[in-house]
Design a protein around this motif. Structure first.
Motif, PDB file in Angstrom:
ATOM      1  N   PRO A  31       2.030 -12.374   6.952  1.00 31.04           N
ATOM      2  CA  PRO A  31       2.000 -13.742   5.837  1.00 31.04           C
ATOM      3  C   PRO A  31       2.090 -13.152   4.351  1.00 31.04           C
ATOM      4  O   PRO A  31       2.101 -11.946   4.330  1.00 31.04           O
ATOM      5  CB  PRO A  31       0.481 -14.275   6.088  1.00 31.04           C
ATOM      6  N   TRP A  32       2.375 -13.882   3.508  1.00 29.08           N
ATOM      7  CA  TRP A  32       2.326 -13.890   1.977  1.00 29.08           C
ATOM      8  C   TRP A  32       1.034 -13.122   1.679  1.00 29.08           C
ATOM      9  O   TRP A  32       0.042 -13.534   2.214  1.00 29.08           O
ATOM     10  CB  TRP A  32       2.522 -14.966   0.927  1.00 29.08           C
ATOM     11  N   ARG A  33       0.888 -12.081   1.015  1.00 28.89           N
ATOM     12  CA  ARG A  33      -0.409 -11.382   0.693  1.00 28.89           C
ATOM     13  C   ARG A  33      -0.715 -11.832  -0.705  1.00 28.89           C
ATOM     14  O   ARG A  33       0.297 -10.964  -1.766  1.00 28.89           O
ATOM     15  CB  ARG A  33      -0.380 -10.066   1.054  1.00 28.89           C
TER      16      ARG A  33
ATOM     17  N   ALA B 232       4.792 -12.908  -3.326  1.00 27.25           N
ATOM     18  CA  ALA B 232       4.578 -11.917  -2.054  1.00 27.25           C
ATOM     19  C   ALA B 232       5.133 -10.719  -2.589  1.00 27.25           C
ATOM     20  O   ALA B 232       4.522  -9.577  -1.939  1.00 27.25           O
ATOM     21  CB  ALA B 232       5.125 -12.809  -0.913  1.00 27.25           C
TER      22      ALA B 232
ATOM     23  N   ALA C   6      -4.978  -8.517  -7.224  1.00 26.57           N
ATOM     24  CA  ALA C   6      -4.249  -9.488  -7.286  1.00 26.57           C
ATOM     25  C   ALA C   6      -3.533  -9.714  -5.884  1.00 26.57           C
ATOM     26  O   ALA C   6      -3.565 -10.587  -5.102  1.00 26.57           O
ATOM     27  CB  ALA C   6      -3.121  -9.762  -7.961  1.00 26.57           C
ATOM     28  N   ARG C   7      -3.275  -8.625  -5.150  1.00 25.90           N
ATOM     29  CA  ARG C   7      -2.788  -8.459  -3.850  1.00 25.90           C
ATOM     30  C   ARG C   7      -3.818  -8.917  -2.822  1.00 25.90           C
ATOM     31  O   ARG C   7      -3.307  -9.684  -1.736  1.00 25.90           O
ATOM     32  CB  ARG C   7      -2.012  -7.261  -3.622  1.00 25.90           C
ATOM     33  N   GLY C   8      -4.874  -8.556  -2.913  1.00 26.30           N
ATOM     34  CA  GLY C   8      -6.059  -8.882  -1.879  1.00 26.30           C
ATOM     35  C   GLY C   8      -5.617  -7.890  -0.790  1.00 26.30           C
ATOM     36  O   GLY C   8      -5.585  -6.633  -1.061  1.00 26.30           O
ATOM     37  N   GLN C   9      -5.516  -8.355   0.569  1.00 25.77           N
ATOM     38  CA  GLN C   9      -5.267  -7.461   1.320  1.00 25.77           C
ATOM     39  C   GLN C   9      -3.784  -6.861   1.630  1.00 25.77           C
ATOM     40  O   GLN C   9      -2.814  -7.651   1.039  1.00 25.77           O
ATOM     41  CB  GLN C   9      -5.193  -8.455   2.972  1.00 25.77           C
ATOM     42  N   LYS C  10      -3.708  -5.775   1.947  1.00 24.22           N
ATOM     43  CA  LYS C  10      -2.510  -4.826   1.627  1.00 24.22           C
ATOM     44  C   LYS C  10      -1.583  -5.291   2.743  1.00 24.22           C
ATOM     45  O   LYS C  10      -1.832  -5.597   3.899  1.00 24.22           O
ATOM     46  CB  LYS C  10      -2.654  -3.579   1.686  1.00 24.22           C
ATOM     47  N   TYR C  11      -0.140  -5.127   2.482  1.00 22.58           N
ATOM     48  CA  TYR C  11       0.859  -5.478   3.569  1.00 22.58           C
ATOM     49  C   TYR C  11       0.650  -3.928   4.288  1.00 22.58           C
ATOM     50  O   TYR C  11       0.749  -2.822   3.821  1.00 22.58           O
ATOM     51  CB  TYR C  11       2.073  -5.294   2.848  1.00 22.58           C
TER      52      TYR C  11
END
Lengths: 262, 224
Positions: A106-108, A172, B89-94
């Motif tokens: 999902p968009w993070r 994102a 701002a990203r929160g959980q990383k990709y």
């Protein structure tokens, strides 16, 4: 039409809700046609999941023709799959090879809380618009087409900015999770036109303030947003917002007293 | 009005414009510094007299030094806060981090790291020269510090020279993004001249970073 089916190995983020623990789940989809869109592949997968009595994967989608801005998937680490000027719904499976493994997230962004699986809540964008992304002057009935003379070049700039569909790919894909491209487009599309220009200062101040409060990151001019924007919104709109903001800071003021007429 | 200025300085756009303006001023400082360094190639007397005359400025020099500290400190503090906020701002990383190759560059992605290298370099640089070994010399009957000797001694070591070249490379990478990026932050992005600004940024980075590095290498050759 090609009849050869493709086999696609998917690794999809599954999360029951924002508070739940999420994890990647592997799926094999072996009835993928190269002519399918990326979302249609998910339809096929979800059909199979429903038949098996499993919970289908939640993902946002609506028009499926690249103009609504609902679809929002991070495909192999690229928003909308990273194809130039393309939304996820317009991304076709022929761009992949049979046997490919694809990671879908999902968009993070902290400003986009996760709703379920691949669906996130993008109402932070609505809040930015509510802070000033409109024209409040009453314009009456539709004026004659040539009543306001606007040069074609200016109209084109406004139109290019107005092409933003608010999908959130900019946030994102931004390494900083900033919404400046979205906000720049929304400020630009009004600031360059005579209908929107008079309120530009107040609009820009309020929208930027809201953006900052919503936990979006700060722009550091990577331009990764521009690279993944399905509508090709350019950095020049962020620049226009920057100068509108500086100008507004030093020129805008609220009139203190109500005017006494007559 | 003061309320508006405070709001501006706290806003994401206001702060990045401060980073941009301090960065550009520091770019200007580098040019002045490089011009002074060229005197190292002219000879020991030329360089020592230049350093001596700078010190003769007295209070003016302190003002300049305070200005530089403020520029570096402000640039650094704002950039660190910005980097931290952007991480949050990203929160959980990709899980998969991928780029399109059309936006982010190595230069822009490594800004915090090249910045840190420059910071470490700067602290060591001041210790090594300003507070480094003190030698005296007499030029035209005037006693002055032989800073030239300190410099030549330092760059006699290939390791010291290599470190300076690495640090200057980091500075070049940093400014190659920073220069043009400043213009974008001020809102001075126009399709007609932005490509030119970007080119000037790259030329500046190569000329200044390369200039400093070249001088250190030449001094190494001279002193070794």
């Amino acid at each position: 039409m090609s009849d050869a089916n493709m086999v696609i190995y998917l690794k999809v983020w599954r999360q029951a809700n924002g508070a739940a623990e999420g994890k990647f789940v592997d799926y094999k989809v072996d009835t993928v046609s190269p002519d399918m869109s990326f979302l249609e592949m998910f339809d096929v997968l979800n059909n199979e999941l429903v038949k098996k009595g499993e919970d289908p994967i939640a993902f946002d989608h609506d028009c499926r023709e690249g103009i609504c801005g609902m679809c929002s998937m991070m495909i192999n680490g690229k928003a909308h799959g990273g194809q130039l000027n393309t939304t996820t719904c317009q991304l076709h499976m022929r761009k992949f090879k049979s046997g490919d493994s694809i990671v879908v997230e999902p968009w993070r962004s902290r400003a986009f809380p996760l709703v379920k699986d691949l669906a996130v809540d993008r109402s932070a964008f609505d809040k930015i618009i509510q802070a000033g992304g409109y024209v409040s002057a009453s314009t009456g009935n539709a004026p004659d087409a040539n009543a306001n003379l606007i040069p074609k070049t200016i109209a084109d700039i406004a139109m290019d900015a107005a092409a933003c569909i608010g999908c959130g790919a900019c946030v994102a894909s931004c390494p900083n999770g900033s919404a400046m491209l979205f906000m720049g487009a929304k400020i630009s599309q009004l600031a360059v036109l005579p209908q929107g220009e008079p309120e530009s200062a107040k609009r820009t101040l309020n929208m930027v303030k809201t953006h900052d409060e919503l936990l979006f990151g700060n722009c550091t001019n990577h331009a990764e947003c521009v690279a993944t924007c399905p509508k090709g919104i350019s950095m020049e709109h962020i620049a226009r917002m920057n100068r509108e903001y500086t100008k507004a800071t030093f020129s805008y003021f609220e009139p203190k007293n109500a005017g006494g007429a007559g | 009005m003061s309320g508006a200025v405070t709001t501006f300085l706290r806003s994401s756009i206001g702060r990045k414009q401060l980073i941009a303006v301090s960065g550009l001023l520091l770019c200007g400082f580098l040019v002045a510094h490089l011009a002074g360094n060229v005197l190292l190639l002219v000879g020991s007397d030329a360089f020592n007299i230049y350093a001596y005359k700078l010190h003769q400025l007295g209070p003016l020099l302190y003002v300049a030094e305070a200005g530089l500290v403020a520029l570096f400190g402000g640039h650094l503090a704002l950039a660190m806060k910005l980097t931290w906020e952007n991480k949050v701002a990203r929160g959980q990383k990709y899980y998969v981090k991928n780029r399109t190759g059309r936006g982010e560059t190595i230069m822009s992605a490594t800004m915090p790291y090249t910045g840190l290298i420059i910071l470490v370099f700067l602290v060591l640089h001041i210790i090594q020269f300003k507070y480094g070994p003190y030698y005296s010399t007499e030029v035209d009957g005037v006693m002055m510090r032989d800073l030239y000797k300190t410099v030549i001694e330092y760059f006699a070591s290939p390791l010291n020279t290599a470190w300076y070249v690495v640090a200057m490379f980091a500075a070049a990478v940093h400014t190659s993004h920073g220069f043009a990026s400043s213009f974008q932050s001020f809102g001075w992005n126009h399709p007609k001249w932005m490509p030119g600004v970007k080119s000037i940024g790259v030329i500046y980075a190569i000329a200044v970073g390369g200039g400093f590095a070249l001088i250190t290498i030449l001094l190494h050759v001279k002193g070794a």
